[in-house]
Write an enzyme that holds these catalytic residues in place. Structure first.
Site: not given
Ligand code: ARG
Ligand code: ZN
Length: 850
Positions: A257, A290-291, A313
């Site tokens: 995002e 989501h993003e 999240e």
């Molecule tokens: N923030 C991202 C999402 O929308 C995922 C980022 C995942 N980062 C990681 N290092 N696994 O869910």
């Molecule tokens: Zn997320």
């Protein structure tokens, strides 16, 4: 490059950073091997900090020069970053570093994918780009210039200027470094626009590789719908003049995002009817939402530290499921989410990787992007909303945005807006964030002259993370159905707070059947002592669609358990009950398709282990196959009609109505294939003009052992489409016979197009194999060995994707002593690799236990 020595980080140790950043400017001179990054950062001492050590994170950086207020300095370098003496007053830090995007195979920081530059900085990737306080509570305004020979040069925020090979970007919103992004490449834009409710015109772009232009329209539409929905439901408007999405082929997860510049795994955004299934479309729509929703829940209000990850999240998953429920079917979405929770979060919560929604320690934060933090985190918000009611939820959310805009927050901040809105004390509710483990809830009934007493007991099994769990606050949604199938009591939310608690329903005429945990109102394992006849009654009459489905699922499970443990035949009453539901043309086809599903083999293994049995994967597989065969036989006269009636003949639309019909016709096809010698499947394959129909037909042909021709034809047709070829690889693994699965995988890994360095391709084969219950757990141990070999091979290149796939082993203690020994050998073999990554070491150490 070696990781810094593993170190455990504790929530309790949080202290604010010693400095505040007034501005950041970055300058990139792009080069595939030697990219130069110049940074100019204005710092001043933080009056609220007690520790004023000047430490900047930095990993795999080649420091060229550093200056403070224009004077060269020589910082002290370590594996994790640098320290330097700095003035006790505002100062400007300038540094130049060199990095190697091509050598960056971990896909974290700045890396290359098919000739394009892109970044992934969450959680701690920015430190691989330059020296910086790479922590989410340090928020700053960024200006970025990019110098490179590419037609498209992108970063966060709004464009300031663009000349040939140079672009300047300015993001007016203070942000943490993990939201930084840069993309450069030979890309084409699919444009769009959106006008916000206050009249701001926003330019939208979906950037893709040339050739992918035809797969953008759906994603763009989903983005506009998300923007509108967040205005309508949460009152949140977009806050820049531009919103860009870029599709990238090499990406460790779904999407990211970054402020104004979302970066997506191409599998999570590119879609067309010919190449994407209905499920792909729905997933893409949800990820785009989501993003986008992160712009408020994550970006405008971010996390103080990574222990608070669920703050953004869990909330954003909750918001995207609300969105999907609103634009598709709420009950179908709820059932699908519960299936997913049980498949991914329950095993985590009930095994060696169990951790609270807000963990208290970690070694590698990338290992905590888990189903617990995302999906259980969302469940916790759903419970909160049930407990306070929809109006209070809306008021509290608005207060959260008003009070905390521009801040880096904690779960305490989130809960306080609910306390301040409702006057409720949420101290006990907060346990949902602090305790690991799935609560077990059991209920017994007493009936006495019109008075029904429900007596509940809750118990959370202890775990390493939470040795002494305390009772949770449980919202238990209950309704009553009478013998005629009428609802005599609508849904009540009972609020359970004690280890044991009774609730009374009075003035009832005849004894009703109790429908408990409607809508799956709390993420628990429920034991309710209902007869099969009562369950069949709820399957026929429950007014709560989730519970109606749930009763069918419980009956299916007990039928399967009786087959597995006592060699019984499939339960006839269950078959009859399901038959009535799937024949009911008043019901949504998508819902009926779910009714034809069975618990997964690993769900059955978990249920067996929970009841003190040792699951045998071969017997489980055989029981599932026998059940499918019995369904096919028992519904034989119904299936052709069901199949034909719901086959869509209109032009393809990925909407809920059409995809629901296809889900039902394809569910019917998979049974029909067992009795028609795969004739209908072959016909469907030959006629298919969209991927949903083509792939479903192919799956059935392979499963029936009649797939070899179609497998070849499919490859010839799609060999140039990487996303479709991922499906081709994956499907052959998924549909393989357990005896042959590991050989299928070995053959596929030798295929010329098996590019194991691409996470999507690696997952399509090895991820599918890890999820193939019978094949992976083959008694010979060949499956364990095969996966371990590949994890050993991938780890030096891509620790994140390797570590994630280690969770395939998390359920190992369920199985017999021979299998456990085989698995332990593999865990130890991987752990013995020299220079094993911090990510994989942490995962396997936790899974293996002492
Ligand atoms: N923030 C991202 C999402 O929308 C995922 C980022 C995942 N980062 C990681 N290092 N696994 O869910
Ligand atoms: Zn997320």
């Amino acid at each position: 490059m070696r990781d810094a020595a593993p170190q455990t980080i504790y929530l309790a140790d949080y202290t604010p950073f010693g400095f505040i950043i007034d501005s950041v400017s970055l300058h990139f001179d792009l080069d595939p091997r030697k990219t130069r990054v110049k940074s100019r950062i204005a710092f001043r001492p933080n009056p609220d900090a007690t520790d004023n050590t000047f430490f900047l994170h930095g990993e795999n950086l080649n420091l060229i020069s550093a200056m403070i207020d224009g004077t060269p300095v020589t910082p002290k370098l370590t594996e994790a970053g640098l320290t330097c003496d700095v003035p006790d007053a505002p100062f400007v830090w300038e540094a130049e570093v060199e990095i190697d995007p091509t050598g960056n195979t971990a896909l974290e920081g700045l890396y290359m994918s098919n000739g394009m530059y892109c970044t992934q900085c969450e959680a701690e990737g920015f430190r691989k780009i330059t020296y910086y306080p790479d922590r989410p509570d340090v928020m700053a305004v960024f200006t970025v210039t990019i110098n490179g020979p590419h037609p498209v040069l992108l970063s966060n925020g709004n464009p300031v200027s663009a000349a040939e090979h140079v672009a300047e970007w300015h993001d007016p919103w203070p942000k943490p470094s993990y939201l930084f992004a840069l993309v450069a490449g030979d890309l084409v834009a699919h444009p769009g626009s959106f006008t916000t409710k206050s009249g701001r015109d926003v330019a939208l772009n979906l950037y893709v590789r040339p050739g992918d232009e035809g797969k953008c329209a759906f994603g763009m539409q989903a983005l506009k719908e998300s923007m509108k929905w967040d205005e309508d439901v949460y009152g949140r408007e977009y806050d820049l003049d531009l919103f860009n999405i870029v599709a990238v082929d090499d990406f460790n997860m779904g999407a990211m995002e970054n402020k104004g510049l979302n970066v997506f795994n191409s599998s999570a955004v590119l879609a067309s009817p010919e190449t994407s299934t209905d499920m792909n479309f729905e997933r893409i729509e949800a990820i785009i939402a989501h993003e986008y929703f992160h712009n408020w829940t994550g970006n405008r209000i971010t996390c103080r530290d990574w222990f608070q990850l669920c703050l953004k999240e869990g909330l954003t998953v909750f918001r995207d499921s609300q969105f999907t429920s609103d634009i598709r079917s709420a009950s179908v979405k709820r059932i699908s989410d519960v299936i997913d929770l049980r498949a991914r979060q329950f095993p985590e919560d009930q095994g060696p990787l169990a951790h609270p929604v807000r963990p208290e320690s970690f070694q590698e934060i990338n290992n905590f992007y888990t189903a617990t933090i995302y999906e259980k985190g969302a469940e916790v918000i759903g419970m909160l909303k049930l407990l306070v009611g929809d109006d209070a939820y809306a008021k509290a959310a608005t207060l959260y945005f008003d009070r905390h805009d521009g801040q880096a927050c904690t779960i305490e901040d989130w809960l306080r807006v609910f306390e301040d809105t409702t006057g409720r004390d949420l101290t006990q509710f907060k346990r949902w964030y602090g305790q690991a483990g799935t609560p077990h809830l059991s209920v017994t009934e007493a009936w006495d002259h019109g008075k029904l007493t429900l007596h509940f007991k809750q118990h959370t099994p202890p775990s390493a993370a939470t040795p002494d769990p305390q009772p949770q606050v449980l919202p238990i949604a209950v309704g009553l159905i009478d013998q005629d199938g009428d609802e005599v009591e609508e849904t009540n939310i009972l609020e359970m707070t004690q280890a044991e608690q009774s609730f009374v329903f009075d003035n009832l005429g005849t004894r009703p059947i109790v429908s408990i945990l409607r809508g799956f109102s709390a993420p628990v394992v429920l034991t309710q002592d209902l007869s099969d006849a009562d369950r069949a009654h709820l399957l026929a009459y429950d007014t709560d669609p989730f519970n109606r489905w749930e009763q069918g699922r419980i009956l299916a499970r007990s039928s399967l358990m009786a087959m597995i443990l006592e060699g019984k035949k499939p339960n006839k009453d269950w078959l009859k009950g399901i038959r009535a539901v799937i024949s009911d043309e008043h019901l949504d086809p998508a819902y009926r398709a779910l009714m034809l599903g069975l618990p997964s083999q690993s769900d059955l293994a978990r249920a067996l282990a929970e009841d003190g049995h040792t699951p045998d994967p071969d017997i489980i597989y055989a029981a599932v196959e026998a059940t499918r065969a019995a369904m096919a036989k028992s519904y034989a006269n119904l299936l052709p009609t069901l199949y034909r009636r719901h086959t869509v003949s209109e032009d393809y639309e990925p909407d809920a109505i059409q995809s629901g019909k296809r889900a039902l016709s394809n569910a019917a096809l998979s049974l029909l294939t067992r009795i028609d010698d795969a004739a209908a499947a072959q016909k469907q394959y030959d006629a298919a003009d969209n991927m949903t129909q083509q792939l479903s037909a192919l799956a059935n042909l392979i499963h029936a052992g009649k797939g070899s021709k179609a497998v070849q034809a499919f490859e010839a047709q799609w060999k140039d489409d990487r996303l479709v070829m991922d499906k081709w690889f994956g499907l052959q693994v998924m549909e393989a016979d357990p005896e042959e699965a590991h050989e299928v995988v070995e053959t596929l890994t030798k295929h010329a197009d098996f590019n194991w360095k691409n996470p999507n391709r690696f997952r399509s084969v090895l991820g599918a194999f890890a999820a193939h219950h019978g094949g992976f757990h083959h008694a010979s141990g060949a499956g364990y060995r095969l996966l371990a070999d590949w994890l050993i091979k991938l780890d030096p290149l891509n620790p994140q994707t390797t570590a994630r796939m280690c969770s395939a082993f998390q359920t190992w203690k369920r199985y017999d002593a021979d299998r456990q020994a085989l698995i332990k050998t593999e865990l130890d073999r991987i752990l013995a690799q020299p220079d094993l990554s911090r990510d994989t070491t942490e995962m396997l150490t936790r899974i293996r236990g002492a």
